[in-house]
Each structure stands twice: as structure tokens, then as C-alpha cells.
Design an enzyme around this catalytic site. Structure first.
Site, short mmCIF file in Angstrom:
data_model
loop_
_atom_site.label_atom_id
_atom_site.label_comp_id
_atom_site.label_asym_id
_atom_site.label_seq_id
_atom_site.Cartn_x
_atom_site.Cartn_y
_atom_site.Cartn_z
N GLU A 78 0.99 -1.44 0.11
CA GLU A 78 0.10 -0.20 -0.17
C GLU A 78 0.76 1.16 0.29
O GLU A 78 1.19 1.56 0.90
CB GLU A 78 -0.95 0.27 1.42
CG GLU A 78 -2.00 0.55 1.16
CD GLU A 78 -2.91 1.04 2.68
OE1 GLU A 78 -2.95 0.33 3.46
OE2 GLU A 78 -3.74 1.86 2.33
N ARG A 320 5.66 -13.64 9.37
CA ARG A 320 6.24 -11.72 9.69
C ARG A 320 7.80 -11.59 10.01
O ARG A 320 7.79 -12.27 11.06
CB ARG A 320 5.39 -10.76 9.67
CG ARG A 320 5.12 -10.30 10.77
CD ARG A 320 4.82 -9.39 11.09
NE ARG A 320 3.18 -8.28 10.32
CZ ARG A 320 2.84 -7.64 9.29
NH1 ARG A 320 4.24 -6.74 9.97
NH2 ARG A 320 2.42 -7.56 9.02
N LYS A 330 4.91 0.56 11.47
CA LYS A 330 4.23 1.91 10.38
C LYS A 330 4.58 3.24 11.49
O LYS A 330 5.08 4.18 11.41
CB LYS A 330 3.69 2.02 9.80
CG LYS A 330 4.27 2.04 8.26
CD LYS A 330 3.84 1.50 7.63
CE LYS A 330 3.64 0.87 6.20
NZ LYS A 330 2.26 0.96 5.31
P1 ATP Z 1 -0.49 -1.68 6.96
O1 ATP Z 1 0.30 -1.54 7.96
O2 ATP Z 1 0.02 -0.50 6.07
O3 ATP Z 1 -0.69 -2.00 5.93
P2 ATP Z 1 2.11 -3.32 5.73
O4 ATP Z 1 3.73 -3.92 6.49
O5 ATP Z 1 1.32 -5.05 5.85
O6 ATP Z 1 1.67 -2.32 6.71
P3 ATP Z 1 1.99 -3.27 3.09
O7 ATP Z 1 2.19 -1.98 1.63
O8 ATP Z 1 0.07 -3.63 3.50
O9 ATP Z 1 3.31 -2.81 4.93
O10 ATP Z 1 2.46 -4.42 2.64
C1 ATP Z 1 3.13 -4.98 1.64
C2 ATP Z 1 3.19 -6.35 1.82
O11 ATP Z 1 4.49 -6.43 2.50
C3 ATP Z 1 2.37 -7.40 2.12
O12 ATP Z 1 2.00 -8.31 1.01
C4 ATP Z 1 2.19 -7.82 3.80
O13 ATP Z 1 2.17 -8.80 3.98
C5 ATP Z 1 4.49 -8.10 3.10
N1 ATP Z 1 4.95 -7.21 4.44
C6 ATP Z 1 4.87 -6.33 5.38
N2 ATP Z 1 5.29 -5.98 6.64
C7 ATP Z 1 6.36 -7.58 6.89
C8 ATP Z 1 6.79 -8.17 7.47
N3 ATP Z 1 7.78 -7.94 8.83
N4 ATP Z 1 7.20 -9.63 7.31
C9 ATP Z 1 7.15 -9.76 5.93
N5 ATP Z 1 6.19 -9.57 5.16
C10 ATP Z 1 5.81 -8.21 5.57
#
Ligand code: ATP
Ligand code: MG
Length: 627
Positions: A78, A320, A330
């Protein structure tokens, strides 16, 4: 199915709550997702898939043709912030799998929320994925000149999402609810208690069509109505209790401007995006496991209606990435930047990818790290030292060696003629002789490190002290004859004599046996530079967690755990070959660690270096071994 399908691997994603025995000890290059993909490939699950004709740029050439990709994955950020180390894991996983299995990985901006998204983030995400070494732009067929440019925006699919929502209304699978948010919450039920139907649940199809059209026309204020899937208010999974799929938002969108005043919910949009793009394996983090039943429900309904082809994309979850000594939330990262604890999003101490790049962490180090940590479904906390080791290992191979004196003390060779100078040859890379040698000018006055001299040596100290002998690396053996103190009593110069027949690389060198081996620079030719000594941003493994003796579970403020020594700015002396380096060039400063020319502030002629990582881990509780 193939002759020898891997049943256990295939079944794993269907049992979200089941512990994953295969994923807990990930071996490099092998993980449960690979097993699953291999079973799908062996079974030919996706082999007859036709290009769905999604609205991407390749639509014209590909509509109706066999999909040339063996698998399709995607990275769907996002655009509401900068990418961090956790995203790097997801990027390496998704792009890496596509590379390994003859597939494609799409970069898709999940930009369905008009309020939080910005072009600045879109640009920085594109940069970060490229920097990590991946591409979404692939040749369509081997040898062909046509290319697929798999860069997509979810907001380009809004027309399709509306069409699909209308299908759901028409087939009795969606309705417009006019309860307030509070009323809806009150009827949702709890984990132990079923929800209750909305009084609007049995509206006629015609009325639902009419209201949904008027929602799109802008006739209602935000929150007046929502479109909901009609599933089951008594489902044990709360996500299936008639989830909202469209809401009214009178807001401008970074891509579609003011064209829409209804926006799809993420949980509705995401499966549709995957299906339109022919994604075969939709890999996400574990918090989405409870959403999988809705993901499948929605795609099944649309496939039943002939709007989507089979096989449908499959959602697969993994745990994650969590790392010690940093925060990845974030919200916390925003706090660190907004409150000035760090200097912006690209501060080299932040776990953002722009920060890592400025710190000098190589992209190849992240790819190695992703491979080492592997993929599993069990929650784990990875030691930051593992990440640093991957960076060291990568840089040890790629970075040329140079000399820098960070804490200078003058060494005067009293028996070396004033005004004379000669070259000593230093290898650029001890493991790569083909990279040659460079000249280090030697002279009567040198800079050495302050810690390489002791007026009163401690036990086992092998460097310079009155009467001792040590080798000046690549140069001569010297014997310490004395030292000077300034008015404050501080040692301000060390005196020595050199042995003219002891020069490294000459036959006499081997006749001198000394234990100390020091680096040095000639005062006449060294160049001055700002060096920033970065260290871990937090002083404790779990910032904000309660400590022994404190009430269990009491959250402390994570900001109290910031390491006050996470950055130290110094003026250092560098060898002349470093004076004109290009920004982002990395070197090992011998005996000190890896350093990179800062990509923002360094200029040829006026270098500025950031310490990427020290040569050894000083955080593991063990004292730094003697050098
Ligand atoms: P938000 O809280 O805004 O959703 P987010 O860190 O999940 O934050 P996204 O932009 O939705 O951000 O993440 C993009 C991709 O990165 C998603 O597929 C998410 O699952 C993956 N991702 C985010 N954080 C992690 C992490 N700590 N480890 C592995 N993958 C991650
Ligand atoms: Mg997310």
C-alpha cells in the site's frame, strides 16, 4: 495431481491453525511454499490457464492466449509509507520464487484507500524494489521482443470491482446496509456469540441496485450506506459475518482523482486484483489467515458467475519478519521521524530500505538474509546479528580495502629523512589478487590510531609502547623510542626508528618477527573527511518491552530504549585514493569495518563516509577479540 504429489505440503495452507512442522527449521533455498509450488507444477495446475484479459498494458497481445508464465506471484504494497526490512523479505520471497520457477512477479500498488496514499511513496517503493535487484518487466516468451510490464495499480481495476459488485447484488450475494456504524458493530456479535441480521438484509435486488447506483452518483454522505457481502451472520469466523465490500468516501484519490466517491474495502479488492492478474500463488503474512475463507468465498462466487476463470489464485500465509534491536511498526517509525529522533526516512539507523541503502547495506546482503531466515508459519524473532553477518559476508566479497585513521595520533620516524617519500604497495582485495595493488605513500610523519600506542602497556599488549617493535602494515618494522606530551599531559606524538631492510615484500621482511601490525597514513598525503560512526538505533533487543524486575507485560515507551551512542560524527584521515570516490561506493577500512560514501552528502574531493557495520559483532555479550 502428479504421480507423487506432496500431500502434506499441499494441505498446509488449508489448515491455518495447524502448526507447521516443515517450516520451523528453514533450510536455505527450501521452504513449504516451494514444496507447494512444486506440487502445483507437477500436477499441471496452472498449465492451461488463459490470460484473463485484465486491464494491464499487455492486454491486447495476450487476451485469450495461454499464459506464458508458469507461476505468478505479486508484491502488493500500500503506498502509504516507506518500505522496511520486513518488506524486503516479502519482495525477495515473491520475486525470488518467480525467478526460480519460470514465473513472473507483479509489483502492484494496493491503492484502494484514497486518504492515506501518495505519489512520493509510489516512487520510493519503485526505487526500492529495483534497488533490491528485481524487475517486474519480463520478456513474454524466450527470444521474443515483446515484454510484459507487470507494474499495476489496484485503482485501475475500480471499474471491474464495481461490475463484480453488481454481479454479487444481482445474484443475491450482496446488499446495501443502511445501519450506522454503531448499529452494525452492535449486531456483529463476538467470538463466542453469533451476530444478528441487519434489518436491511432482505432488501430486494432492485432496491439494492438502485441504492448502489445512487451511492456511486454521490447522492449520500460518507457512512450513510455500505455494500455488504451476504454470507452468514452466525459464522464462527467473524470475517464471514457479511463483511463490508464498498463504502462511501468523498475523497480525492492519487490516481483516479475525483472520479469515485465509493471505494472498495481491502479484503474485497485484494482477491479480485489477484484474480484479474492471473496470480497463481498469493503470498501474504499470517494476520491474513482469518481472511482466507472470505478470499475463497468471493472468488468462488465470481467464478460461478463466469466472471473469473479457474484455477483461482491461492492465498498462502507465512510469518512476518521480526528482528531484535529495531522496530518495524509503521506507527513507531513515523514517530521516530516526526519527533526528530532520527534525520528523516533515509536516516542510516532506520530499518527502512532507503535508510539501509544510505547506511551501505548492500542489496545482495538482503537477498542472502532472506534466504538464510527462510519462510515458516511459526512466529520468530531474528537476531539482528544475523542481518549484520549477511551484510559483512557480502561486503567482504565485494568491497575493496582501504586505510583510514579514525582517531589520529602522530608517529614520527626520527631516522627517516624529512621531505622524503616512497610508495608502499597494498592489495586492493586480499581474496582477489586480480584487483591489483595501489600505492600508499610513506614518509617521516605518519598518522596511527591513538589506541595503537600505550605509554604503560597492559599485559598482552603487542602494539607500540616505549621499547616495543611493530610492523607498519605494507611498510616497515619500527621500534618505539619515546613519546611527547602536550601541556595537558596528553600524549601528542610518538617517536620511532625504522629498519630500512624490513620493508614488506622485500627479502629482509621475514627476518623480523613482531606481533603488532598497525595501519597508518602519511601526514603529507592523507585527506580529511567526515565519518559517521553508526551503531544500532536501540540499546536493547526488544525496544519497549518490560525488563526483568518490572511488572510483566507492562509496556515501556520504546523511545526510552534509543541507544544514545547510535551515531558519532568524527573527522578522520583517509588514504589519498579515497579522496575522489563516487557516492555509494563501499570499502572495508582495514581493522575498522565497512564504510560507504554517503549517497546524499559525499562529493568527489570532499568525501563523507558512513560506517555500515563493524568487522566483528560487539553486541553479542562477548568482549571484542584482540586484534
Ligand atoms: P500496513 O499496516 O499499512 O498494512 P504493512 O507493513 O503490512 O503495513 P503493506 O504495504 O500492506 O504494509 O505490505 C506489503 C506487503 O509486505 C504485504 O504483502 C505484507 O504482508 C508484507 N510485509 C509487511 N511487513 C512484513 C514483515 N514484517 N515481514 C514480511 N512481510 C511483510
Ligand atoms: Mg498490510
Amino acid at each position: 495431481m502428479s504421480q507423487t504429489p506432496n500431500h502434506s505440503a499441499r494441505q498446509m495452507p488449508a489448515t491455518a491453525a495447524a502448526p507447521d512442522s516443515s517450516g520451523t527449521t528453514p533450510a536455505a533455498g527450501s521452504n513449504f511454499i516451494r514444496n507447494l509450488i512444486e506440487a502445483d507444477l507437477a500436477a499441471g495446475k496452472h498449465a492451461h490457464r488463459r490470460w484473463s484479459g485484465h486491464p494491464g498494458p499487455a492486454e491486447q497481445q495476450l487476451r485469450g492466449a495461454l499464459d506464458p508464465a508458469r507461476i505468478r506471484t505479486r508484491f502488493p504494497p500500500e503506498p502509504n509509507g516507506y518500505l522496511h526490512f520486513g518488506h524486503a523479505k516479502s519482495i525477495c520471497l515473491n520475486f525470488g520464487l518467480a525467478q526460480d520457477y519460470g514465473g513472473r512477479c507483479h509489483l502492484r500498488f494496493d491503492d484502494t484507500n484514497p486518504e492515506k496514499e501518495e505519489q512520493e511513496y509510489v516512487d520510493s517503493i519503485i526505487d526500492a524494489v529495483r534497488w533490491l535487484g528485481f524487475s517486474w518487466d519480463a520478456a513474454i516468451a524466450d527470444g521474443g521482443s515483446e515484454r510484459e510490464n507487470n507494474l499495476y495499480f489496484a485503482s485501475d481495476y475500480f471499474d471491474w470491482m464495481i461490475r463484480f459488485a453488481e454481479y454479487l447484488i444481482g445474484s443475491g450475494h450482496a446488499y446495501v446496509d443502511s445501519q450506522s456504524a454503531e448499529e452494525m458493530r452492535a449486531r456483529r456479535g463476538t467470538l463466542t456469540e453469533a451476530g444478528r441480521d441487519s434489518p436491511f438484509r432482505n432488501r430486494s435486488i432492485a432496491e439494492n441496485f438502485d441504492l448502489f447506483q445512487r451511492m456511486q452518483n454521490g447522492e449520500f454522505p460518507d457512512g450513510a450506506h455500505v455494500l455488504r457481502a451476504k454470507i452468514d451472520m452466525a459464522s464462527p469466523n467473524i470475517n464471514l459475518r457479511d463483511p463490508a465490500i464498498y463504502r462511501i468516501r468523498h475523497a480525492s484519490h492519487h490516481n483516479t482523482g475525483d472520479r469515485w466517491c465509493v471505494y472498495p474495502m481491502y479484503t474485497y479488492a485484494h482477491p479480485i486484483e489477484d484474480a484479474l492478474e492471473n496470480i497463481s500463488h498469493s503470498i501474504c503474512t499470517l494476520e491474513f489467515a482469518d481472511q482466507r475463507p472470505f478470499y475463497d468465498w468471493l472468488l468462488e462466487r465470481l467464478a460461478e458467475g463466469g466472471l473469473l476463470q479457474r484455477p483461482l489464485p491461492q492465498q498462502i500465509e507465512f510469518s512476518r519478519l521480526n528482528l531484535t534491536y529495531i522496530v518495524l511498526s509503521k506507527r513507531k517509525l513515523i514517530q521516530l521521524v516526526d519527533e526528530g529522533h532520527v534525520d528523516g526516512w533515509d536516516d542510516p539507523r532506520l530499518p527502512t530500505l532507503v535508510g539501509a541503502r544510505r547506511r551501505g547495506y548492500p542489496a545482495a546482503g538482503f537477498r542472502l538474509f532472506a534466504e538464510r531466515v527462510g519462510v515458516s508459519r511459526s512466529e520468530s524473532l531474528i537476531d539482528y546479528a544475523l542481518l549484520e553477518d549477511c551484510m559483512r559476508e557480502t561486503l567482504n566479497d565485494s568491497a575493496e580495502r582501504r586505510v583510514a585513521v579514525l582517531d589520529p595520533l602522530k608517529l614520527i620516524i626520527d631516522n627517516y629523512p624529512a621531505g622524503q617519500s616512497e610508495d608502499c604497495l597494498a592489495p586492493n582485495h586480499p581474496l582477489k589478487p586480480e584487483l591489483g595493488k595501489r600505492a600508499l605513500p610513506f614518509g617521516r610523519e605518519l598518522w596511527i590510531e591513538r589506541e595503537d600506542f600505550m605509554a604503560q602497556p597492559s599485559k598482552g599488549y603487542h602494539r607500540l609502547y616505549p621499547g616495543s617493535a611493530a610492523r607498519l602494515r605494507y611498510g616497515y618494522v619500527v621500534k618505539c623510542t619515546g613519546y611527547d606530551r602536550d601541556a595537558d599531559g596528553q600524549v601528542c606524538a610518538v617517536h620511532a626508528e625504522y629498519f630500512p631492510d624490513s620493508k614488506s615484500g622485500t627479502p629482509g621482511a621475514d627476518t623480523y618477527k613482531v606481533k603488532g601490525n598497525l595501519h597508518w597514513l602519511s601526514v603529507a598525503s592523507a585527506c580529511r573527511a567526515e565519518v559517521r560512526l553508526y551503531d544500532r538505533l536501540f540499546a536493547v533487543p526488544s525496544p519497549g518491552a518490560s525488563r526483568p524486575g518490572e511488572t510483566e507485560g507492562s509496556e515501556r515507551d520504546f523511545r526510552d530504549d534509543i541507544n544514545p551512542a547510535s551515531r558519532r560524527m568524527i573527522q578522520a584521515w583517509l588514504e589519498p585514493a579515497l579522496a575522489n570516490v563516487a557516492a555509494e561506493e563501499s570499502f572495508q577500512f582495514e581493522r575498522h569495518g565497512y564504510f560507504v560514501a554517503d549517497r546524499v552528502d559525499s562529493r568527489p574531493g570532499a568525501p563523507v563516509f558512513n560506517r555500515t557495520v563493524t568487522l566483528r559483532d560487539s553486541w553479542s555479550g562477548k568482549p571484542t577479540p584482540p586484534r
